[in-house]
Design a protein around this motif. Structure first.
Motif, mmCIF file in Angstrom:
data_model
loop_
_atom_site.group_PDB
_atom_site.id
_atom_site.type_symbol
_atom_site.label_atom_id
_atom_site.label_comp_id
_atom_site.label_asym_id
_atom_site.label_seq_id
_atom_site.Cartn_x
_atom_site.Cartn_y
_atom_site.Cartn_z
ATOM 1 N N ARG A 1 0.836 -1.208 0.000
ATOM 2 C CA ARG A 1 0.000 0.000 0.000
ATOM 3 C C ARG A 1 0.869 1.255 0.000
ATOM 4 O O ARG A 1 0.608 2.220 -0.727
ATOM 5 C CB ARG A 1 -0.925 -0.033 1.209
ATOM 6 N N PHE A 2 1.931 1.249 0.798
ATOM 7 C CA PHE A 2 2.857 2.375 0.850
ATOM 8 C C PHE A 2 3.489 2.616 -0.515
ATOM 9 O O PHE A 2 3.558 3.751 -1.001
ATOM 10 C CB PHE A 2 3.932 2.084 1.901
ATOM 11 N N ALA A 3 3.937 1.532 -1.165
ATOM 12 C CA ALA A 3 4.592 1.659 -2.465
ATOM 13 C C ALA A 3 3.656 2.253 -3.504
ATOM 14 O O ALA A 3 4.070 3.077 -4.331
ATOM 15 C CB ALA A 3 5.095 0.291 -2.931
ATOM 16 N N ALA A 4 2.397 1.857 -3.460
ATOM 17 C CA ALA A 4 1.443 2.367 -4.438
ATOM 18 C C ALA A 4 1.012 3.789 -4.121
ATOM 19 O O ALA A 4 0.961 4.652 -4.995
ATOM 20 C CB ALA A 4 0.219 1.456 -4.492
ATOM 21 N N ASP A 5 0.698 4.048 -2.859
ATOM 22 C CA ASP A 5 0.109 5.336 -2.477
ATOM 23 C C ASP A 5 1.053 6.507 -2.691
ATOM 24 O O ASP A 5 0.618 7.610 -3.039
ATOM 25 C CB ASP A 5 -0.329 5.314 -1.011
ATOM 26 N N PHE A 6 2.359 6.298 -2.463
ATOM 27 C CA PHE A 6 3.294 7.422 -2.478
ATOM 28 C C PHE A 6 4.026 7.578 -3.814
ATOM 29 O O PHE A 6 4.940 8.388 -3.901
ATOM 30 C CB PHE A 6 4.301 7.292 -1.331
ATOM 31 N N SER A 7 3.623 6.838 -4.818
ATOM 32 C CA SER A 7 4.246 6.994 -6.129
ATOM 33 C C SER A 7 3.641 8.188 -6.861
ATOM 34 O O SER A 7 2.442 8.208 -7.168
ATOM 35 C CB SER A 7 4.049 5.741 -6.983
ATOM 36 N N LEU A 8 4.464 9.196 -7.145
ATOM 37 C CA LEU A 8 3.978 10.338 -7.914
ATOM 38 C C LEU A 8 3.727 9.957 -9.365
ATOM 39 O O LEU A 8 2.952 10.620 -10.056
ATOM 40 C CB LEU A 8 4.976 11.498 -7.820
ATOM 41 N N ARG A 9 4.364 8.889 -9.838
ATOM 42 C CA ARG A 9 4.073 8.378 -11.177
ATOM 43 C C ARG A 9 2.638 7.867 -11.232
ATOM 44 O O ARG A 9 1.885 8.195 -12.153
ATOM 45 C CB ARG A 9 5.048 7.255 -11.536
ATOM 46 N N ARG A 10 2.236 7.074 -10.257
ATOM 47 C CA ARG A 10 0.875 6.532 -10.227
ATOM 48 C C ARG A 10 -0.158 7.639 -10.046
ATOM 49 O O ARG A 10 -1.299 7.507 -10.484
ATOM 50 C CB ARG A 10 0.746 5.493 -9.116
ATOM 51 N N GLN A 11 0.248 8.729 -9.398
ATOM 52 C CA GLN A 11 -0.660 9.863 -9.234
ATOM 53 C C GLN A 11 -0.741 10.722 -10.500
ATOM 54 O O GLN A 11 -1.499 11.702 -10.540
ATOM 55 C CB GLN A 11 -0.208 10.720 -8.050
ATOM 56 N N GLY A 12 0.041 10.390 -11.513
ATOM 57 C CA GLY A 12 0.007 11.116 -12.770
ATOM 58 C C GLY A 12 0.781 12.413 -12.769
ATOM 59 O O GLY A 12 0.685 13.197 -13.721
#
Length: 366
Positions: free
Chosen positions: A263-274
């Motif tokens: 969850r941490f890896a996904a939530d804090f990725s600015l790439r995933r946030q676009g």
């Protein structure tokens, strides 16, 4: 509050240079290093009691800055237990006796209510405001030297990253709302025209995010994770007790589970946030070493080629390029002053600063 595997020898191997950078005298660090053999206990050779003795000796000699910094080392790396909580309280009590600053607390909207953000303010001689944050284990008082150096040309506000220090909310991916709100309120309080954010270690994540969303006029990210590959680091594999340290910032009751790490890896990725897909709307300087044990070089190199970005990757250097921060930080501040002021003096200062770091960057990727 929970304890986690961490050996004092490991801490000193990684952090002795950092403690010295805070301003703790080298003889104090050497004495503690030779005396401590237990990270979490309360015996005479345990971490908090040994640092406490140094802090009390400094207080007795009215060496208030040394006392404050030793109390900060005593509570390091997180408030895992009453003794560290008490050490942190003593640090906050000693520091006002050591430095001239204004303590100010602003209420910032967050989610369904507000949260208080205590700030240390150092007034400068321009209408530019620099807001600074450390990371998950380096808090307001520990950036004392950097704040004073920056305050020679700007008003500086130092605050704790959400999930650390005096913050009353845990670390979360939407905590940039708190920091953006704090920047806005501090700017109004001091009458600032232009604003910037400097983040060290995890604080660099927020510096990058505020720049990418255009909520400051410029920012410096020193060793911050941005998740350039679509995910941030695997929390469960980080060395030197970092899973426990980050777990405390996240408000967990125990070491992160595999699900917590995912969850941490996904939530804090600015790439995933676009946020890494479009050009930067404001200038950003990203700094790190290529041998950072916590972050891939890609999290800095991703900014190469963006017309509004500058990336300084130091070959062979570790996290935050800490071996060279004494050279890099003044240069980063010169870069920042130029972005905010754009006058002949700041331009000349930046040229001189760049000459000092060019040898460090020789052979840098990108």
């Amino acid at each position: 509050m929970f304890e986690f595997p961490l050996e004092p020898a490991t801490v000193f191997a990684e952090r002795a240079l950092q403690f010295a950078g805070w301003g703790i005298p080298e003889p104090v660090i050497s004495r503690v290093r030779a005396s401590v053999d237990d990270m979490w206990g309360d015996g005479p050779s345990s971490w908090v009691p040994v640092w406490r003795a140094e802090a009390l000796a400094a207080e007795a000699g009215e060496q208030w800055l040394t006392a404050a910094l030793c109390w900060g080392a005593a509570r390091f790396p997180c408030l895992a237990g009453p003794a560290r909580v008490q050490a942190y309280e003593r640090q906050l009590a000693c520091y006002p006796k050591a430095a001239a600053f204004e303590r100010w607390v602003c209420e910032v909207p967050y989610r369904s209510g507000t949260t208080p953000v205590p700030v240390h303010l150092y007034r400068g001689d321009s209408r530019s405001l620099l807001v600074m944050s450390g990371g998950v284990d380096t808090w307001k008082v520990e950036v004392h030297r950097t704040a004073l150096a920056a305050a020679r040309g700007m008003t500086v506000a130092v605050l704790d990253m959400p999930g650390t220090g005096e913050s009353e909310v845990p670390l979360a991916a939407d905590a940039d709302v708190i920091l953006a709100g704090a920047v806005e309120r501090i700017a109004g309080h001091v009458g600032a025209g232009r604003t910037a954010f400097v983040g060290l270690s995890f604080g660099g994540h927020w510096a990058a995010k505020l720049a990418l969303t255009g909520r400051v006029h410029a920012a410096v990210d020193i060793g911050g994770p941005v998740g350039a590959a679509g995910h941030t680091v695997d929390l469960s594999t980080l060395p030197n007790g970092m899973p426990g340290i980050v777990g405390h910032a996240l408000g967990l009751a125990a070491l992160p589970t595999a699900d917590d790490a995912d969850r941490f890896a996904a939530d804090f990725s600015l790439r995933r946030q676009g946020l890494l897909d479009d050009p930067l709307p404001v200038p950003l300087l990203a700094v790190n070493g290529t041998a950072d044990p916590y972050l891939p070089a890609e999290d800095t190199a991703v900014f190469h080629g963006d017309p509004n970005a500058t990336a300084w990757l130091v070959p062979g250097a570790g996290h935050c390029a800490s071996e060279h921060l004494a050279t890099l930080l003044p240069a980063a501040l010169a870069w920042l002053r130029f972005q905010l002021e754009r006058d002949p003096r700041s331009a000349a200062d930046l040229i001189r600063a760049r000459h000092t770091i060019d040898p460090l960057l020789a052979g840098s990727p990108g």
